[in-house]
Design an enzyme around this catalytic site. Structure first.
Site, PDB file in Angstrom:
ATOM      1  N   LYS A  72       0.819  -1.215   0.000  1.00 45.86           N
ATOM      2  CA  LYS A  72       0.000   0.000   0.000  1.00 45.86           C
ATOM      3  C   LYS A  72       0.857   1.271   0.000  1.00 45.86           C
ATOM      4  CE  LYS A  72      -4.125  -2.157   1.767  1.00 45.86           C
ATOM      5  NZ  LYS A  72      -3.719  -3.557   1.992  1.00 45.86           N
TER       6      LYS A  72
HETATM    7  C1  LIG Z   1      -4.435  -4.640   1.464  1.00 48.73           C
HETATM    8  C2  LIG Z   1      -3.685  -5.904   1.346  1.00 48.73           C
HETATM    9  C3  LIG Z   1      -4.133  -6.927   0.483  1.00 48.73           C
HETATM   10  C4  LIG Z   1      -5.425  -6.821  -0.301  1.00 48.73           C
HETATM   11  O1  LIG Z   1      -5.348  -5.862  -1.333  1.00 48.73           O
HETATM   12  P1  LIG Z   1      -6.688  -5.293  -2.005  1.00 48.73           P
HETATM   13  O2  LIG Z   1      -6.241  -4.193  -2.887  1.00 48.73           O
HETATM   14  O3  LIG Z   1      -7.531  -4.818  -0.868  1.00 48.73           O
HETATM   15  O4  LIG Z   1      -7.323  -6.425  -2.723  1.00 48.73           O
HETATM   16  C5  LIG Z   1      -3.342  -8.055   0.360  1.00 48.73           C
HETATM   17  N1  LIG Z   1      -2.208  -8.204   1.072  1.00 48.73           N
HETATM   18  C6  LIG Z   1      -1.754  -7.249   1.909  1.00 48.73           C
HETATM   19  C7  LIG Z   1      -0.496  -7.489   2.670  1.00 48.73           C
HETATM   20  C8  LIG Z   1      -2.467  -6.063   2.076  1.00 48.73           C
HETATM   21  O5  LIG Z   1      -2.015  -5.127   2.897  1.00 48.73           O
END
Ligand SMILES: *Cc1c(COP(=O)(O)O)cnc(C)c1O
Length: 492
Positions: free
Chosen positions: A110
């Protein structure tokens, strides 16, 4: 290019306004009216930053080249990412690579979006003449909160309030949030699960009385969740970047298709892959990997989205989600922008907790996406197996996709698995999977993982041990509105 609402309930807006608003006030999400195509071959060579500029320019019309460049330079530099290329590709075996998306400040993918999105928003405010103080509300299943707190910390004219499920995040994730620095950061534990947090935040966004009260006192709300387009477009960049790197490394001929296998929760990351495909990246299939909360697998298999089901807490908490917000954008695209149908389905979802798509929509989805889910023992197995056979440690989220990739029939010559978090962020489970023996203490697990793998401890985790706790507020699910008002009353 204008941005329009998936439910046709808002006039078209410029990109800056879509980012400033976060979501459509009456419900619905902003999407580009047309997806621009770019010539992928012409992007070969250059840096991550170069690719970012080329990909973002046609998507973010209204931002000048200079503005975008400034955002990119602030977001992707040696202070923010610990690898020059921003992302890394590691080869697992002949047919599979792993795209490491966790080299940013909080050790999760993210960061790639949340290091740049605050700069997009600050520029958007100038462009649309927004002089009010922006309050970012975030519901987090763990990783978004930390990455958003890091990205927005000490941003002029912006404050951030993060809501997280008190018992639904890992020890490290929780520590990362409650030790967050910055004079404008606020963190609130909610006695509920992620969907409670997300619904609460959505409720605050559509609360007209609240919006009016806030406007009078000089505040406006916005979102850093992946419902905000400013979160999604930086993610499109790395799919195109990964493709270029594979060609550079000789694993693919320019133009040959590649599959991506994505550990999915809110459907944001995989949706970015879909838009990359629409922009011209040669992507064969998208593998949508879910954990035991397999609502998406069931939906793609049956055409029925049904959230009336048991919710499980798994070892991949960032994927413990029953309402995948960005699915709405995907449905809007695969129905050829049929806003009326989208509005009906989401009315059904709100009223009955379920909706059913028609056969045409289902086959349109089938052509693009392959669903799959993995239970908890197999996630652990995949971590152990990958470590033993490839000398490579993956975290519990990445492992869901790795496990799915093991049985997937390759549609293309090569498959890229998104690695969404550093294994150090979920050390306890990773150590358990690799060594067979679990250690309860998170930080001793970090040491153990380092001892086992020799991998450098991610700085996000390393620096956490000695940071003081700054946020201790804890509330019931019904008290989110009051918490916001209370926090805002203290901002001058
Ligand atoms: C947020 C997250 C996901 C999921 O991603 P999305 O975009 O919500 O589908 C998967 N793995 C990790 C480590 C995350 O932080």
């Amino acid at each position: 290019m204008k941005y329009i609402s998936t439910r046709n309930n808002h006039p078209p807006v410029e990109c800056a306004q879509a980012i400033n608003l976060g979501m459509v006030p009456a419900g619905g999400l902003f999407v580009p009216r047309d997806v621009p195509r770019i010539d992928i071959a012409s992007l070969a060579g250059g840096s991550y930053q170069d690719t970012a500029l080329r990909v973002l320019t046609p998507l973010m019309t209204g931002y000048t080249g200079e503005e975008l460049l400034t955002c990119i330079e602030h977001a992707y530099n040696p202070d923010t990412f610990d690898t020059e290329g921003v992302i890394e590709l590691a080869q697992l075996d002949e047919r599979r690579s792993v795209m490491e998306l966790w080299h940013g400040p909080t050790a999760a993918f993210k960061d790639v979006a949340l290091q740049i999105m605050p700069h997009f928003l600050a520029a958007a405010k100038r462009k649309v003449g927004e002089t009010r103080h922006t309050v970012i509300l975030v519901a987090t299943s763990g990783d978004t909160g930390t990455a958003a707190l890091q990205g927005f910390r000490d941003c002029e004219g912006i404050s951030i309030i993060v809501f997280y499920p008190e018992a639904g995040v890992s020890e490290i994730q929780k520590l990362q949030m409650i030790t967050a620095e910055g004079s404008n950061t606020h963190v609130v534990a909610v006695k509920g699960n992620f969907d409670d947090c997300q619904n609460g935040v959505k409720g605050l966004f559509s609360d007209n009385a609240l919006a009016e009260d806030l406007a009078k006192t000089g505040f406006t709300l916005s979102s850093a969740n992946s419902i905000n387009w400013g979160r999604l477009c930086p993610q499109i960049v790395y799919y195109i970047r990964a493709y270029l790197l594979l060609v550079e490394q000789g694993k693919l001929e320019m133009g040959a298709p590649v599959d991506f296998c994505v550990p999915t929760g809110n459907f944001g990351n995989i949706l970015a892959a879909y838009y990359a495909m629409r922009m011209g990246a040669p992507i064969g299939r998208l593998l949508c990997a879910s954990n035991r909360n397999k609502i998406l697998t069931d939906f793609f298999e049956t055409g029925v989205y049904d959230k009336n089901r048991e919710f499980f807490r798994t070892m991949s908490p960032a994927m413990d989600i029953l309402i995948s917000s960005n699915l709405e954008r995907f449905l809007y695209e695969v129905t050829g922008h049929d806003a009326d149908r989208i509005a009906l389905w989401y009315e059904d979802l709100a009223a009955r907790g379920r909706f059913t798509v028609d056969a045409d929509t289902k086959s349109a989805m089938d052509a693009i996406l392959e669903p799959g889910w993995v239970d908890e023992p197999r996630v652990l197995d995949a971590i152990g197996r990958t470590y033993r056979s490839c000398a490579y440690a993956v975290d519990t989220h990445t492992a869901v996709a790795v496990a799915m990739s093991e049985n997937a029939s390759p549609a293309s010559g090569h498959m890229v698995i998104d690695s969404t978090a550093s294994p150090y962020k979920f050390s306890r489970r990773v150590v358990e999977a690799i060594s067979g023996g679990g250690i309860r203490d998170e930080f001793r697990s970090v040491d153990k993982l380092h001892e086992l793998t020799g991998m450098p401890v991610h700085r996000a985790v390393r620096d956490l041990r000695h940071k003081p706790v700054r946020h201790t507020r804890s509330i019931s699910t019904g008290a989110m509105r009051d918490a916001v008002l209370d926090i805002l009353a203290r901002i001058e």
